[in-house]
Design a protein around this motif. Structure first.
Motif, PDB file in Angstrom:
ATOM      1  N   LEU A 185       0.850  -1.181   0.000  1.00  0.00           N
ATOM      2  CA  LEU A 185       0.000   0.000   0.000  1.00  0.00           C
ATOM      3  C   LEU A 185       0.886   1.232   0.000  1.00  0.00           C
ATOM      4  N   SER A 186       0.694   2.081  -0.961  1.00  0.00           N
ATOM      5  CA  SER A 186       1.580   3.222  -1.131  1.00  0.00           C
ATOM      6  C   SER A 186       0.863   4.513  -0.798  1.00  0.00           C
ATOM      7  N   ILE A 187       1.558   5.405  -0.088  1.00  0.00           N
ATOM      8  CA  ILE A 187       0.976   6.711   0.194  1.00  0.00           C
ATOM      9  C   ILE A 187       0.918   7.561  -1.067  1.00  0.00           C
ATOM     10  N   LEU A 188       1.622   7.153  -2.114  1.00  0.00           N
ATOM     11  CA  LEU A 188       1.598   7.894  -3.367  1.00  0.00           C
ATOM     12  C   LEU A 188       0.451   7.460  -4.263  1.00  0.00           C
ATOM     13  N   GLY A 189      -0.415   6.624  -3.750  1.00  0.00           N
ATOM     14  CA  GLY A 189      -1.544   6.182  -4.556  1.00  0.00           C
ATOM     15  C   GLY A 189      -1.843   4.725  -4.300  1.00  0.00           C
ATOM     16  N   ASN A 190      -3.119   4.380  -4.347  1.00  0.00           N
ATOM     17  CA  ASN A 190      -3.513   3.003  -4.084  1.00  0.00           C
ATOM     18  C   ASN A 190      -3.352   2.169  -5.347  1.00  0.00           C
ATOM     19  N   VAL A 191      -2.097   1.841  -5.652  1.00  0.00           N
ATOM     20  CA  VAL A 191      -1.786   1.108  -6.866  1.00  0.00           C
ATOM     21  C   VAL A 191      -2.362  -0.297  -6.774  1.00  0.00           C
ATOM     22  N   ASP A 192      -2.972  -0.768  -7.890  1.00  0.00           N
ATOM     23  CA  ASP A 192      -3.505  -2.124  -7.971  1.00  0.00           C
ATOM     24  C   ASP A 192      -4.567  -2.390  -6.915  1.00  0.00           C
ATOM     25  N   THR A 193      -5.346  -1.396  -6.595  1.00  0.00           N
ATOM     26  CA  THR A 193      -6.485  -1.604  -5.713  1.00  0.00           C
ATOM     27  C   THR A 193      -7.759  -1.349  -6.504  1.00  0.00           C
ATOM     28  N   GLY A 194      -8.783  -2.060  -6.130  1.00  0.00           N
ATOM     29  CA  GLY A 194     -10.035  -1.905  -6.861  1.00  0.00           C
ATOM     30  C   GLY A 194     -11.222  -2.198  -5.985  1.00  0.00           C
ATOM     31  N   SER A 195     -12.382  -2.125  -6.586  1.00  0.00           N
ATOM     32  CA  SER A 195     -13.623  -2.431  -5.878  1.00  0.00           C
ATOM     33  C   SER A 195     -14.537  -3.208  -6.814  1.00  0.00           C
ATOM     34  N   MET A 196     -15.449  -3.964  -6.209  1.00  0.00           N
ATOM     35  CA  MET A 196     -16.444  -4.709  -6.968  1.00  0.00           C
ATOM     36  C   MET A 196     -17.755  -3.943  -6.951  1.00  0.00           C
ATOM     37  N   LEU A 197     -18.391  -3.858  -8.113  1.00  0.00           N
ATOM     38  CA  LEU A 197     -19.598  -3.056  -8.260  1.00  0.00           C
ATOM     39  C   LEU A 197     -20.789  -3.933  -8.626  1.00  0.00           C
ATOM     40  N   GLU A 198     -21.939  -3.524  -8.128  1.00  0.00           N
ATOM     41  CA  GLU A 198     -23.197  -4.156  -8.516  1.00  0.00           C
ATOM     42  C   GLU A 198     -24.125  -3.082  -9.054  1.00  0.00           C
ATOM     43  N   LEU A 199     -24.642  -3.296 -10.249  1.00  0.00           N
ATOM     44  CA  LEU A 199     -25.599  -2.365 -10.840  1.00  0.00           C
ATOM     45  C   LEU A 199     -26.991  -2.719 -10.327  1.00  0.00           C
ATOM     46  N   GLN A 200     -27.627  -1.773  -9.648  1.00  0.00           N
ATOM     47  CA  GLN A 200     -28.920  -2.015  -9.028  1.00  0.00           C
ATOM     48  C   GLN A 200     -30.060  -1.840 -10.045  1.00  0.00           C
ATOM     49  N   PRO A 201     -31.232  -2.445  -9.770  1.00  0.00           N
ATOM     50  CA  PRO A 201     -32.372  -2.333 -10.694  1.00  0.00           C
ATOM     51  C   PRO A 201     -32.773  -0.893 -10.995  1.00  0.00           C
ATOM     52  N   ASP A 202     -32.571   0.007 -10.020  1.00  0.00           N
ATOM     53  CA  ASP A 202     -32.962   1.401 -10.249  1.00  0.00           C
ATOM     54  C   ASP A 202     -31.898   2.192 -11.003  1.00  0.00           C
ATOM     55  N   GLY A 203     -30.824   1.506 -11.443  1.00  0.00           N
ATOM     56  CA  GLY A 203     -29.777   2.177 -12.203  1.00  0.00           C
ATOM     57  C   GLY A 203     -28.627   2.678 -11.364  1.00  0.00           C
ATOM     58  N   SER A 204     -28.764   2.631 -10.042  1.00  0.00           N
ATOM     59  CA  SER A 204     -27.672   3.054  -9.173  1.00  0.00           C
ATOM     60  C   SER A 204     -26.612   1.957  -9.089  1.00  0.00           C
ATOM     61  N   VAL A 205     -25.468   2.314  -8.532  1.00  0.00           N
ATOM     62  CA  VAL A 205     -24.350   1.373  -8.420  1.00  0.00           C
ATOM     63  C   VAL A 205     -23.993   1.203  -6.953  1.00  0.00           C
ATOM     64  N   ARG A 206     -23.800  -0.030  -6.543  1.00  0.00           N
ATOM     65  CA  ARG A 206     -23.423  -0.330  -5.165  1.00  0.00           C
ATOM     66  C   ARG A 206     -22.050  -0.986  -5.154  1.00  0.00           C
ATOM     67  N   CYS A 207     -21.155  -0.429  -4.338  1.00  0.00           N
ATOM     68  CA  CYS A 207     -19.825  -1.014  -4.165  1.00  0.00           C
ATOM     69  C   CYS A 207     -19.902  -2.022  -3.029  1.00  0.00           C
ATOM     70  N   THR A 208     -19.580  -3.277  -3.314  1.00  0.00           N
ATOM     71  CA  THR A 208     -19.757  -4.341  -2.324  1.00  0.00           C
ATOM     72  C   THR A 208     -18.486  -4.687  -1.566  1.00  0.00           C
ATOM     73  N   SER A 209     -17.326  -4.385  -2.137  1.00  0.00           N
ATOM     74  CA  SER A 209     -16.080  -4.755  -1.468  1.00  0.00           C
ATOM     75  C   SER A 209     -14.913  -4.051  -2.133  1.00  0.00           C
ATOM     76  N   VAL A 210     -13.801  -4.017  -1.428  1.00  0.00           N
ATOM     77  CA  VAL A 210     -12.560  -3.507  -2.002  1.00  0.00           C
ATOM     78  C   VAL A 210     -11.513  -4.607  -1.921  1.00  0.00           C
ATOM     79  N   PHE A 211     -10.530  -4.518  -2.792  1.00  0.00           N
ATOM     80  CA  PHE A 211      -9.481  -5.536  -2.809  1.00  0.00           C
ATOM     81  C   PHE A 211      -8.187  -4.908  -3.287  1.00  0.00           C
ATOM     82  N   ILE A 212      -7.109  -5.625  -3.063  1.00  0.00           N
ATOM     83  CA  ILE A 212      -5.806  -5.193  -3.550  1.00  0.00           C
ATOM     84  C   ILE A 212      -5.152  -6.369  -4.248  1.00  0.00           C
ATOM     85  N   CYS A 213      -4.633  -6.130  -5.431  1.00  0.00           N
ATOM     86  CA  CYS A 213      -3.922  -7.179  -6.157  1.00  0.00           C
ATOM     87  C   CYS A 213      -2.543  -7.366  -5.530  1.00  0.00           C
ATOM     88  N   THR A 214      -2.124  -8.603  -5.421  1.00  0.00           N
ATOM     89  CA  THR A 214      -0.876  -8.897  -4.732  1.00  0.00           C
ATOM     90  C   THR A 214      -0.133 -10.021  -5.432  1.00  0.00           C
TER      91      THR A 214
END
Length: 264
Positions: free
Chosen positions: A159-188
């Motif tokens: 984990l770098s203070i210069l930026g969260n390199v190789d980190t991401g989140s998982m998204l779910e598109l909701q029926p009403d068109g909104s987006v929900r972030c369900t989790s975060v992860f880091i590639c290692t």
């Protein structure tokens, strides 16, 4: 050359406060003489000892270790001390090499993010990626930094203070068109990981500006999937390539959406 120096002269010479010199005297590291007016006078021997103290403190030795060495100097103890100093310096060199590599990698990632084609759906092939996962309900984008801090206990070096390199989140598109972030992860690349992002073909879409517009770009990805007779084979992924860690200007943010696809 003078043989005795007053405390103010020593403070200027070593860029330290008088309190530090008094502390060294209190624990027996140095023993200055006293003038007729009871002022401290430091000899050339004290200066030599202060040189040793300064150098060993820089290497992380405690004042107790330094006193033990100064009180029992011999060829054997000096040789042992030099061996320890060499080991410390070699370790620092390796740490600095890693820090330099991290900075170079971060600069390369930044340049690659800036060179990404914007607002274009691309088909790319990725190798299998190992990931650490922290699955929690995320209500605000700012929550991601907090969750990454929790992850840092497991994989602090990545984990770098210069930026969260190789980190991401998982998204779910909701029926009403909104987006929900369900989790975060880091590639290692570490042997310890929670899950993998499978190798395969991924549709990607990179865009600039605020990342809270991801629902619009997710719809474009979905339309492309349908038009090309594909189907998703996993979660929609969001990678913040450039965000608050690199800039305070929203227009400079760069976000990439990814989803693995297979023929329908």
């Amino acid at each position: 050359m003078k043989n005795l120096y007053q405390i103010q002269e020593i403070c200027r010479l070593y860029h330290i406060g008088a309190d530090s010199l008094r502390y060294y005297e209190k624990i027996g590291l140095i023993q200055p003489q006293r003038s007729e007016g009871n002022y401290r006078l430091y000899s050339l021997s004290d200066i030599w000892r202060l040189n040793v103290i300064r150098d060993l403190l820089k290497l992380g030795f405690s004042t107790r270790q330094i006193k033990t060495y100064l009180d029992a100097r011999s060829v054997a103890t000096t040789r042992s001390l030099l061996d320890e100093k060499e080991a410390i310096l070699r370790q620092r060199i390796e740490e600095m090499k890693k820090d330099l590599q991290d900075v170079q990698n971060r600069r390369q990632s930044l340049e690659e993010a800036l060179s990404e084609p914007m607002n274009q759906v691309c088909l790319r092939t990725f190798e299998k990626r190992r990931c650490l996962l922290l699955k929690e309900n995320i209500e605000h984008d700012e929550d991601i930094d907090f969750l990454l801090t929790k992850l840092s206990g497991r994989l602090e070096e990545q984990l770098s203070i210069l930026g969260n390199v190789d980190t991401g989140s998982m998204l779910e598109l909701q029926p009403d068109g909104s987006v929900r972030c369900t989790s975060v992860f880091i590639c290692t690349e570490d042997e310890s990981y929670d899950f993998t992002l499978e190798a395969g073909d991924y549709l990607t879409l990179t865009y600039s500006g605020r990342y809270d517009t991801h629902h619009e770009h997710l719809r474009l990805l979905q339309e492309t999937i349908e038009n090309q007779h594909l189907k998703p084979a996993g979660n929609f992924l969001e990678f913040l390539l450039i965000d608050i860690h690199e800039t305070q200007r929203y227009e400079e943010y760069v976000t990439q959406l990814q989803v693995r696809v297979v023929p329908a």
